[in-house]
Design an enzyme around this catalytic site. Structure first.
Site, PDB file in Angstrom:
ATOM      1  N   GLU A  98       0.826  -1.206   0.000  1.00 40.24           N
ATOM      2  CA  GLU A  98       0.000   0.000   0.000  1.00 40.24           C
ATOM      3  C   GLU A  98       0.865   1.262   0.000  1.00 40.24           C
ATOM      4  O   GLU A  98       0.547   2.240  -0.688  1.00 40.24           O
ATOM      5  CB  GLU A  98      -0.942   0.017   1.211  1.00 40.24           C
ATOM      6  CG  GLU A  98      -1.964  -1.109   1.239  1.00 40.24           C
ATOM      7  CD  GLU A  98      -3.056  -0.960   0.183  1.00 40.24           C
ATOM      8  OE1 GLU A  98      -3.055   0.055  -0.547  1.00 40.24           O
ATOM      9  OE2 GLU A  98      -3.905  -1.856   0.084  1.00 40.24           O
ATOM     10  N   ASP A 110      -4.376  -9.681  -8.607  1.00 38.88           N
ATOM     11  CA  ASP A 110      -4.787  -8.759  -9.664  1.00 38.88           C
ATOM     12  C   ASP A 110      -3.657  -7.925 -10.282  1.00 38.88           C
ATOM     13  O   ASP A 110      -3.353  -8.044 -11.476  1.00 38.88           O
ATOM     14  CB  ASP A 110      -5.912  -7.839  -9.158  1.00 38.88           C
ATOM     15  CG  ASP A 110      -5.621  -7.213  -7.787  1.00 38.88           C
ATOM     16  OD1 ASP A 110      -4.527  -7.425  -7.252  1.00 38.88           O
ATOM     17  OD2 ASP A 110      -6.499  -6.510  -7.264  1.00 38.88           O
ATOM     18  N   GLU A 132     -18.568  -6.185  -2.500  1.00 40.98           N
ATOM     19  CA  GLU A 132     -17.187  -6.669  -2.384  1.00 40.98           C
ATOM     20  C   GLU A 132     -17.040  -8.077  -2.944  1.00 40.98           C
ATOM     21  O   GLU A 132     -15.997  -8.436  -3.465  1.00 40.98           O
ATOM     22  CB  GLU A 132     -16.738  -6.639  -0.930  1.00 40.98           C
ATOM     23  CG  GLU A 132     -16.220  -5.305  -0.458  1.00 40.98           C
ATOM     24  CD  GLU A 132     -14.891  -4.902  -1.097  1.00 40.98           C
ATOM     25  OE1 GLU A 132     -13.852  -4.994  -0.446  1.00 40.98           O
ATOM     26  OE2 GLU A 132     -14.910  -4.492  -2.279  1.00 40.98           O
ATOM     27  N   GLU A 170     -12.267   0.400  -9.628  1.00 39.90           N
ATOM     28  CA  GLU A 170     -11.836  -0.490 -10.717  1.00 39.90           C
ATOM     29  C   GLU A 170     -12.831  -0.553 -11.868  1.00 39.90           C
ATOM     30  O   GLU A 170     -12.434  -0.622 -13.039  1.00 39.90           O
ATOM     31  CB  GLU A 170     -11.577  -1.903 -10.167  1.00 39.90           C
ATOM     32  CG  GLU A 170     -10.291  -2.053  -9.383  1.00 39.90           C
ATOM     33  CD  GLU A 170     -10.391  -1.514  -7.969  1.00 39.90           C
ATOM     34  OE1 GLU A 170      -9.341  -1.340  -7.309  1.00 39.90           O
ATOM     35  OE2 GLU A 170     -11.525  -1.258  -7.505  1.00 39.90           O
ATOM     36  N   THR A 181      -1.257   1.092 -10.834  1.00 44.20           N
ATOM     37  CA  THR A 181      -2.481   0.463 -10.339  1.00 44.20           C
ATOM     38  C   THR A 181      -3.278   1.413  -9.452  1.00 44.20           C
ATOM     39  O   THR A 181      -4.460   1.196  -9.214  1.00 44.20           O
ATOM     40  CB  THR A 181      -2.162  -0.849  -9.582  1.00 44.20           C
ATOM     41  OG1 THR A 181      -3.356  -1.599  -9.387  1.00 44.20           O
ATOM     42  CG2 THR A 181      -1.517  -0.546  -8.233  1.00 44.20           C
TER      43      THR A 181
END
Length: 897
Positions: A93, A240, A334, A352, A438
């Site tokens: 993160e 991902d 989710e 996304e 991302t």
């Protein structure tokens, strides 16, 4: 213009009420400071006391043409942000949000400086901070494999005695494989090669450890041994961005080996995981066997990546499926099942899907995707907007909110939505000169020819022989993908238009694929009947034996070695897993979903929605769609355990009372006798919250409760205090008790309402029609099982001398039958088998894929106590913010919000 207004609403509230804290808490109008709020577990690892949201938002300001605000923000970051905090943060993160944010800010800062109008004073300060942070992340890579530890202490690193980290053994594939863009950019910008070298080493190790026969990778890996810990594989959470960074590393750095690896993985994904329009996780060692029957929302990025790859058809199909789910639930849950029911009900305003919508519009030019973007904007304004920003959805079924606004909402959502609608003249620079990380941070493509200190040796072919004929060696030019067929995208979408509401997509089964149309498809658990001789014969062929127990239940046992063939054994394992999943689903469907308490009076007007637990007695709100609406009143005595002494204050109102000292049903009878039209029981456990504790049903007292006719709901202490504090501020507080939150047009139907509450003049003119349409588009919570993170048990209370006693019991489950399997660790798991004595097979549930039950329980924690008197932001200031909202709405009345 709407996107700009929404961004201003979110950004200005963060700067006014939260900065320099990492994130804004939009329901309580204050900053989230780690250590000052109850821990939310791993979610808090993104917070490092480094003004996360501001850094994450830097390049968004330039994309939205807010150069003045950008200059001010950069100066604040340089002056205020400290990266040397004694705090443990997530390497992943911190890399994508903070390091990426600093590099993205630096990229657009030097671009603006070159143009000569802005940032003339800038001298690479953000890059110096990025380099400092890069060095603080490097100790995490001190492993034999080169895979980084998942966490690092910004001040003390990993191995230091005071670091409080370094004991972990596992990390997710995406956590170790989503570093190359930021680390390589840092090396190219600074000329210091070590960052790119470390990121490449981690990528090389993951590639070497891929499952060789399937070319897939698992979700989590041991950072010391390289063994796969979780061996399921998909394109969602945990994996991902690993795939994303392989392709984008080729685009940014021009290294062929990254494209070779991506294409190898992509071929495996399309062979095993892609079951259009679904993307289902499989086992890396048995890729023909699905690992679960649900999908998580993070896979919504994948259609956008497919556009970058040039594979448009499956991108359109998956995107359309996701859009249908959004139209059913307003947001993407989710997680959701293969038959599109809610699996995990939260939605933290993830970007996304907006990202994929932007890429598909760029690829196709189809105005349909502008309509999709408009829907996203409308839903955000209608359901997520609150006076102090935008609040995450705690439950998409009820519309209840969570006190969080993650930094990625400002970093990504508004960037993609603005770019979706922006024309070239709306941009102050050419977005095509950059690639998105991302986290949607901008890195310039000219980095590919700068400071190339890394050898271009092709390491991929050392591990595998590649068939070049399968690979595209260039990225496609989207302008020539559809030269003669503007209806191409629509022709792909059309068959999927009603896939969620009217039918379930079902791909060709593995057996049908391999054997053609001759043999029948394998027996599915939902179709099985214990009295059907043909079914019993199929079980025998799959190595499954059936045993009738004395109590009437049926036990199933599978021995793979007794199956007629390996293919039959695989079908048998799948059947057993489906049976377990079916039993789990049936038990969940017996549970009641959460209810909603919505504050509808001034100045809330339906914007604040609290998650409430239902009762097993009284009015069933799911059958009374209008709910019960009334002003609230506190009863005397407050526990409601004896005759109410202030009936005149309670009559025709919704009574507030405290939990404890007697049964729930007794409280309900007492307030009903006093004339109350409903009741809300507030937990007496100080600091309790639905964020941190599972909801339950209020049980009866063991007697007949048919005499109780009013609705009763339960609020934990934190949610209850929001109502109590509102009463102290405004005295007259009106609430709506319902099965799910109502939109404002429905709440105020037929009532006087300020213009700014209605989204547009057109909506006012067509109020009746609009409210009925909204109701028809709402998800039906009766048809959906609640998410596992909000399982509803039943609690009944009994008085006890010297205190309170609570007995917790579960609702009566269906009678399960044992299901045993010798393989895949499925032994001794209960499964309900519907047989002829139960009236036949259950109602079919669409499960196009194979299944393996995965017990997941996600609980997010936030502030456990809301005290409006003691918090930093006073109520008067919140009202001032509301007035600003009102003025903004009034100025935009001619537009549709």
């Amino acid at each position: 213009n709407q996107v700009l207004e929404m961004f201003d609403h979110a950004y200005s509230n963060y700067m006014e009420h939260a900065y320099p804290a990492d994130e804004l808490m939009p329901l309580t109008c204050r900053g989230r400071v780690r250590g000052q709020e109850p821990s939310r577990g791993d979610v808090d690892d993104a917070l490092g006391k480094f003004s996360l949201t501001l850094i994450d938002t830097l390049d968004t300001l330039v994309v939205l043409n807010k150069t003045k605000e950008f200059e001010e923000a950069v100066k604040k970051v340089i002056k205020d942000v400290n990266l040397d905090n004694d705090i443990v943060v997530s390497v992943f993160e911190t890399n994508i949000r903070v390091l990426g944010g600093l590099l993205g800010g630096h990229s657009v800062a030097i671009m603006l400086k070159e143009k000569g109008e802005h940032m003339q004073w800038y001298n690479g300060e953000l890059l110096h901070m990025a380099k400092e942070l890069g060095y603080k992340l490097l100790p995490a890579f001190n492993t034999t494999s080169g895979l980084p530890y998942p966490r690092v202490n910004l001040k003390f690193g990993v191995r230091h005695p005071e670091a409080r980290t370094g004991t972990e053994t596992d990390t997710c594939t995406a956590c170790a494989g989503t570093l190359i863009l930021e680390f390589a950019a840092l090396s190219r910008f600074t000329g210091t090669s070590i960052f790119e070298e470390y990121a490449r080493k981690a990528l090389d190790f993951i590639w070497e450890k891929r499952q060789r026969s399937s070319n897939l990778v698992g979700v989590t890996i041991n950072i010391h041994t390289g063994d796969w810990v979780r061996k399921d594989s998909g394109v969602g959470a945990g994996i991902d961005s690993y795939y994303e960074y392989l392709l984008k590393a080729y685009v940014l750095l021009g290294d062929d080996s990254f494209l070779e690896r991506f294409n190898t993985h992509y071929d495996a994904i399309m062979r095993y995981i892609s079951q259009p329009p679904l993307l289902l996780d499989v086992h890396i060692h048995k890729p023909m066997l699905n690992a679960r029957t649900w999908m998580d929302s993070l896979l919504a990025f994948f259609p956008g990546l497919q556009v970058l790859k040039g594979d448009i058809r499956p991108a359109i199909e998956t995107h359309e499926m996701l859009y249908q789910v959004i139209k059913k639930h307003n947001f993407l849950p989710e997680a959701f099942t293969t038959d599109f029911r809610v699996h995990w009900a939260q939605h933290p305003l993830r970007p996304e899907f907006a990202e994929s919508t932007y890429f598909l519009y760029k690829a196709t030019g189809d105005p349909y995707y502008l309509e999709v973007g408009k829907t996203l904007i409308e839903n955000l304004n209608k359901y997520a907007r609150v006076p102090c920003g935008f609040a995450a959805m705690k439950d998409v079924r009820t519309g209840s909110h969570e006190d969080r606004m993650d930094s990625f909402f400002l970093a990504e959502m508004f960037k993609y939505l603005y770019l979706l609608f922006a024309d070239k003249e709306d941009m102050i620079f050419d977005i095509e000169d950059y690639i998105f990380t991302t986290e949607a941070h901008l890195l310039p493509l000219w980095l590919s020819t700068t400071n190339q200190t890394i050898s271009k040796k092709n390491t991929t072919t050392e591990y595998t022989e590649l068939d070049d004929s399968n690979f595209d060696w260039t990225c496609p030019n989207t302008q020539i993908l559809f030269p003669n067929d503007p209806m191409f995208a629509q022709s792909i979408r059309e068959p999927l238009k009603n896939v969620v509401d009217k039918s379930c997509p079902r791909g060709i089964s593995r057996v049908e694929e391999s054997l053609g149309s001759g043999p029948k498809p394998p027996l599915r658990a939902r179709d099985f009947m214990a009295s059907n001789p043909e079914h019993l014969e199929i079980l025998k062929k799959m190595g499954v034996s059936l045993i009738h127990l004395k109590d009437g239940r049926v036990q199933l046992v599978q021995h793979a070695v007794q199956a007629a063939s390996s293919l039959d054994a695989e079908d048998g394992l799948r059947f057993m897993q489906e049976m377990i999943e079916l039993s789990s689903q049936q038990q969940k469907e017996q549970q009641l979903p959460p209810r909603a308490v919505q504050i509808v009076s001034h100045p809330f007007f339906g914007r604040v929605v609290l998650t409430a637990g239902p009762a097993q007695f009284g009015m069933d709100l799911s059958k009374h769609k209008a709910g019960t609406r009334g002003f609230v009143a506190t009863i005397k005595p407050y526990n409601g355990c004896s005759e109410i002494t202030n009936p005149e204050a309670v009559k025709e109102k919704i009574a507030l009372m405290q939990r404890g000292q007697c049964m729930f049903a007794e409280k309900a009878r007492n307030i009903q006798k006093a004339g109350a039209i409903g009741g809300i029981v507030i937990d007496d456990n100080e600091g309790s919250s639905s964020d941190t504790a599972p909801l339950f049903q209020m049980a009866g007292d063991g007697k007949n409760t048919d005499d109780i006719t009013i609705p009763m709901l339960f609020l934990f202490n934190k949610e209850g205090n929001i109502i109590l504090d509102a009463i102290r501020e405004y005295e007259a507080v009106e609430v709506l008790l319902s099965d799910k939150a109502k939109d404002r047009a429905t709440i105020f139907k037929g009532k006087m309402i300020p213009n700014y509450i209605i989204d547009s003049n057109l909506e006012m003119e067509n109020m009746d029609q609009k409210s009925s349409e909204n109701d028809s588009h709402k998800p039906n919570s009766e048809e959906e099982a609640p998410s596992e993170s909000q399982d509803v048990g039943a609690v009944s209370e009994e008085p006890e001398e010297g205190g309170e006693s609570s007995a917790v019991t579960d609702p009566d489950p269906l009678s399960p039958a044992n299901t045993d399997s010798d393989s895949e660790s499925m032994a001794n798991q209960d499964s309900h088998v519907p047989g002829s004595e139960e009236g036949g097979a259950p109602e079919p549930a669409c499960t196009p894929g194979d299944s393996q039950p995965q017990e997941q329980n996600t609980q997010t924690e936030s502030n456990s106590k809301v005290n409006w008197d003691n918090k930093v932001q006073p109520m008067e200031s919140i009202l001032a913010d509301w007035n600003e909202d009102i003025e903004a709405f009034e100025m935009m009345e001619k537009d549709e919000l």
